[in-house]
Design a protein around this motif. Structure first.
Motif, PDB file in Angstrom:
ATOM      1  N   UNK A 159       0.707  17.492 -10.716  1.00  0.00           N
ATOM      2  CA  UNK A 159      -0.473  18.037 -11.392  1.00  0.00           C
ATOM      3  C   UNK A 159      -0.813  19.412 -10.826  1.00  0.00           C
ATOM      4  N   UNK A 160      -0.761  19.555  -9.518  1.00  0.00           N
ATOM      5  CA  UNK A 160      -1.088  20.831  -8.889  1.00  0.00           C
ATOM      6  C   UNK A 160      -0.135  21.930  -9.334  1.00  0.00           C
ATOM      7  N   UNK A 161       1.135  21.562  -9.558  1.00  0.00           N
ATOM      8  CA  UNK A 161       2.144  22.553  -9.933  1.00  0.00           C
ATOM      9  C   UNK A 161       2.127  22.876 -11.424  1.00  0.00           C
ATOM     10  N   UNK A 162       1.697  21.929 -12.266  1.00  0.00           N
ATOM     11  CA  UNK A 162       1.916  22.072 -13.704  1.00  0.00           C
ATOM     12  C   UNK A 162       0.648  22.176 -14.547  1.00  0.00           C
ATOM     13  N   UNK A 163      -0.472  21.679 -14.052  1.00  0.00           N
ATOM     14  CA  UNK A 163      -1.706  21.771 -14.836  1.00  0.00           C
ATOM     15  C   UNK A 163      -2.253  23.193 -14.797  1.00  0.00           C
ATOM     16  N   UNK A 195      -5.899  17.695  -3.776  1.00  0.00           N
ATOM     17  CA  UNK A 195      -5.422  19.013  -4.215  1.00  0.00           C
ATOM     18  C   UNK A 195      -6.211  19.575  -5.393  1.00  0.00           C
ATOM     19  N   UNK A 196      -6.725  18.726  -6.243  1.00  0.00           N
ATOM     20  CA  UNK A 196      -7.554  19.132  -7.380  1.00  0.00           C
ATOM     21  C   UNK A 196      -8.690  18.119  -7.503  1.00  0.00           C
ATOM     22  N   UNK A 197      -9.913  18.559  -7.491  1.00  0.00           N
ATOM     23  CA  UNK A 197     -11.021  17.626  -7.670  1.00  0.00           C
ATOM     24  C   UNK A 197     -11.602  17.824  -9.070  1.00  0.00           C
ATOM     25  N   UNK A 209      12.465  22.073  -7.834  1.00  0.00           N
ATOM     26  CA  UNK A 209      12.883  23.402  -8.287  1.00  0.00           C
ATOM     27  C   UNK A 209      11.699  24.204  -8.810  1.00  0.00           C
ATOM     28  N   UNK A 210      10.759  23.521  -9.470  1.00  0.00           N
ATOM     29  CA  UNK A 210       9.547  24.201  -9.933  1.00  0.00           C
ATOM     30  C   UNK A 210       8.735  24.682  -8.737  1.00  0.00           C
ATOM     31  N   UNK A 211       8.590  23.833  -7.728  1.00  0.00           N
ATOM     32  CA  UNK A 211       7.843  24.217  -6.532  1.00  0.00           C
ATOM     33  C   UNK A 211       8.477  25.416  -5.833  1.00  0.00           C
ATOM     34  N   UNK A 212       9.817  25.472  -5.871  1.00  0.00           N
ATOM     35  CA  UNK A 212      10.535  26.572  -5.220  1.00  0.00           C
ATOM     36  C   UNK A 212      10.552  27.841  -6.057  1.00  0.00           C
ATOM     37  N   UNK A 272       0.796  -1.223   0.000  1.00  0.00           N
ATOM     38  CA  UNK A 272       0.000   0.000   0.000  1.00  0.00           C
ATOM     39  C   UNK A 272       0.831   1.276   0.000  1.00  0.00           C
ATOM     40  N   UNK A 273       1.911   1.318   0.780  1.00  0.00           N
ATOM     41  CA  UNK A 273       2.648   2.568   0.952  1.00  0.00           C
ATOM     42  C   UNK A 273       3.253   3.066  -0.357  1.00  0.00           C
ATOM     43  N   UNK A 274       3.864   2.167  -1.125  1.00  0.00           N
ATOM     44  CA  UNK A 274       4.551   2.578  -2.352  1.00  0.00           C
ATOM     45  C   UNK A 274       3.656   3.306  -3.339  1.00  0.00           C
ATOM     46  N   UNK A 275       2.530   2.711  -3.745  1.00  0.00           N
ATOM     47  CA  UNK A 275       1.641   3.420  -4.678  1.00  0.00           C
ATOM     48  C   UNK A 275       1.100   4.724  -4.119  1.00  0.00           C
ATOM     49  N   UNK A 276       0.808   4.772  -2.815  1.00  0.00           N
ATOM     50  CA  UNK A 276       0.280   6.004  -2.236  1.00  0.00           C
ATOM     51  C   UNK A 276       1.344   7.100  -2.230  1.00  0.00           C
ATOM     52  N   UNK A 277       2.598   6.726  -1.995  1.00  0.00           N
ATOM     53  CA  UNK A 277       3.681   7.710  -2.123  1.00  0.00           C
ATOM     54  C   UNK A 277       3.785   8.205  -3.557  1.00  0.00           C
ATOM     55  N   UNK A 278       3.724   7.297  -4.537  1.00  0.00           N
ATOM     56  CA  UNK A 278       3.805   7.689  -5.942  1.00  0.00           C
ATOM     57  C   UNK A 278       2.604   8.546  -6.327  1.00  0.00           C
ATOM     58  N   UNK A 279       1.433   8.193  -5.801  1.00  0.00           N
ATOM     59  CA  UNK A 279       0.247   9.003  -6.057  1.00  0.00           C
ATOM     60  C   UNK A 279       0.396  10.411  -5.533  1.00  0.00           C
ATOM     61  N   UNK A 280       1.013  10.545  -4.350  1.00  0.00           N
ATOM     62  CA  UNK A 280       1.226  11.868  -3.763  1.00  0.00           C
ATOM     63  C   UNK A 280       2.174  12.698  -4.618  1.00  0.00           C
ATOM     64  N   UNK A 281       3.223  12.081  -5.139  1.00  0.00           N
ATOM     65  CA  UNK A 281       4.134  12.799  -6.039  1.00  0.00           C
ATOM     66  C   UNK A 281       3.369  13.282  -7.268  1.00  0.00           C
ATOM     67  N   UNK A 282       2.544  12.394  -7.831  1.00  0.00           N
ATOM     68  CA  UNK A 282       1.758  12.773  -8.999  1.00  0.00           C
ATOM     69  C   UNK A 282       0.804  13.923  -8.725  1.00  0.00           C
ATOM     70  N   UNK A 283       0.198  13.917  -7.547  1.00  0.00           N
ATOM     71  CA  UNK A 283      -0.729  14.998  -7.191  1.00  0.00           C
ATOM     72  C   UNK A 283      -0.002  16.327  -7.093  1.00  0.00           C
ATOM     73  N   UNK A 284       1.183  16.318  -6.502  1.00  0.00           N
ATOM     74  CA  UNK A 284       1.974  17.551  -6.404  1.00  0.00           C
ATOM     75  C   UNK A 284       2.330  18.050  -7.798  1.00  0.00           C
TER      76      UNK A 284
END
Length: 317
Positions: free
Chosen positions: A114-118, A144-146, A264-267, A100-112
């Motif tokens: 999308x939030x930064x780039x979409x 972060x985005x619904x 770097x994009x987030x910063x 469970x932990x691995x995919x949820x960590x990867x999902x969190x990276x993906x959410x960040x």
């Protein structure tokens, strides 16, 4: 009286119960920024050949010395193991095992990402894939985005129907099944590919200007879930770790020198989306140390201390 210093042993059931999407996304965001500031040590993954498979290790530590740890997994799949230590006292705080932990960590990276780039007004989401990784992307993104509409395609109809029903029931998203991959891509504001395919699952000309694409699966010159033409079309190319991208070698489709790092994009120190018409592409490789950052949210504050409350800072990232 001697304090109990026995590390927590945390399995999939407890991860599902205790790790909420907001906590995972916040932990990953901190880790990405810390890595950019050189406050998170995150060497590229190490593969140790063992017979006909590799045992892969990733590690992470915050340079302030609060927490450090590693993840180990078998390239043939199955359960992963993440261990977290208290750096100051040397106590092993927690061991998280399972799937469970691995995919949820990867999902969190993906959410960040999308939030930064979409685009800020992105409302329509297309997904290709109906497995664990695809679900984890939506689990985290909903924090972060619904999206107003989610259109999903997968090759196996029965799996696609079950996936759509789960997304509706558990995440409350307006998900619909698409009869073909093209219908899950054309006209979407965000497209996520989360497959194990070694041939492209979409065509570059299906992607409209202004779209953000996140790709999770295989991305080599000999087999990739996205076509090379799509990378060429992208105005902005971002990854979570250039070092890990480079470690794949010259066969990897993504040139690490051409990609900005998400931290770097987030910063605000690397260009992200500059206009509504740009195509942005995020290549997820799983920055080492982010799995430790997420696992640390489930660990006690210190040896023998009480578990952290959701959303509290772990000290890793």
């Amino acid at each position: 009286m001697t304090r109990d210093t026995t590390p927590l042993l945390i399995g999939d059931e407890e991860v599902r119960a205790r790790l909420d999407a907001g906590t995972a996304v916040a932990a990953v965001r901190r880790a990405l920024l810390a890595h950019h500031r050189k406050e998170l040590a995150a060497p590229a993954r190490l593969a140790a050949p063992v017979g006909d498979r590799d045992l892969v290790f990733t590690a992470g530590a915050d340079t302030a010395g609060a927490r450090h740890g590693f993840r180990a997994y078998d390239t043939r799949g199955g359960a992963q193991l993440v261990a977290v230590w208290d750096s100051a006292g040397g106590a092993l705080l927690a061991v998280v095992h399972g799937q469970e932990l691995g995919p949820r960590r990867t999902g969190a990276i993906g959410a960040v990402a999308v939030d930064a780039l979409a685009r800020p007004d992105a409302a329509r989401l297309g997904v290709i894939g109906a497995g664990t990784q695809a679900y984890a992307q939506l689990w985290a993104l909903a924090q972060v985005r619904r999206p107003a509409e989610v259109t999903v395609f997968a090759r196996r109809p029965e799996r696609l129907r079950a996936f759509v029903a789960r997304v509706r029931a558990e995440l409350g998203l307006a998900a619909e099944a698409a009869p073909a991959a093209e219908e899950a891509v054309r006209g979407q504001d965000v497209v996520i590919t989360a497959t194990s395919s070694r041939s492209p699952v979409l065509e570059a000309d299906w992607v409209a200007p202004g779209t953000h694409i996140s790709t999770l699966g295989t991305k080599t010159r000999t087999g990739s879930e996205i076509p090379p033409e799509l990378i060429a079309r992208a105005d902005v190319l971002v990854t979570d770790s250039r070092a890990q991208t480079a470690a794949y070698g010259p066969d990897h489709l993504i040139d690490p020198a051409a990609a900005a790092e998400l931290g770097a994009v987030l910063a605000g120190e690397a260009p992200g989306r500059a206009s509504a018409g740009q195509i942005t592409l995020f290549s997820s490789v799983g920055l080492a140390g982010t799995e430790v950052a997420v696992a640390a949210e489930l660990a006690p504050r210190g040896a023998g201390g009480p578990p952290q409350s959701p959303g509290s800072s772990s000290g890793v990232g």
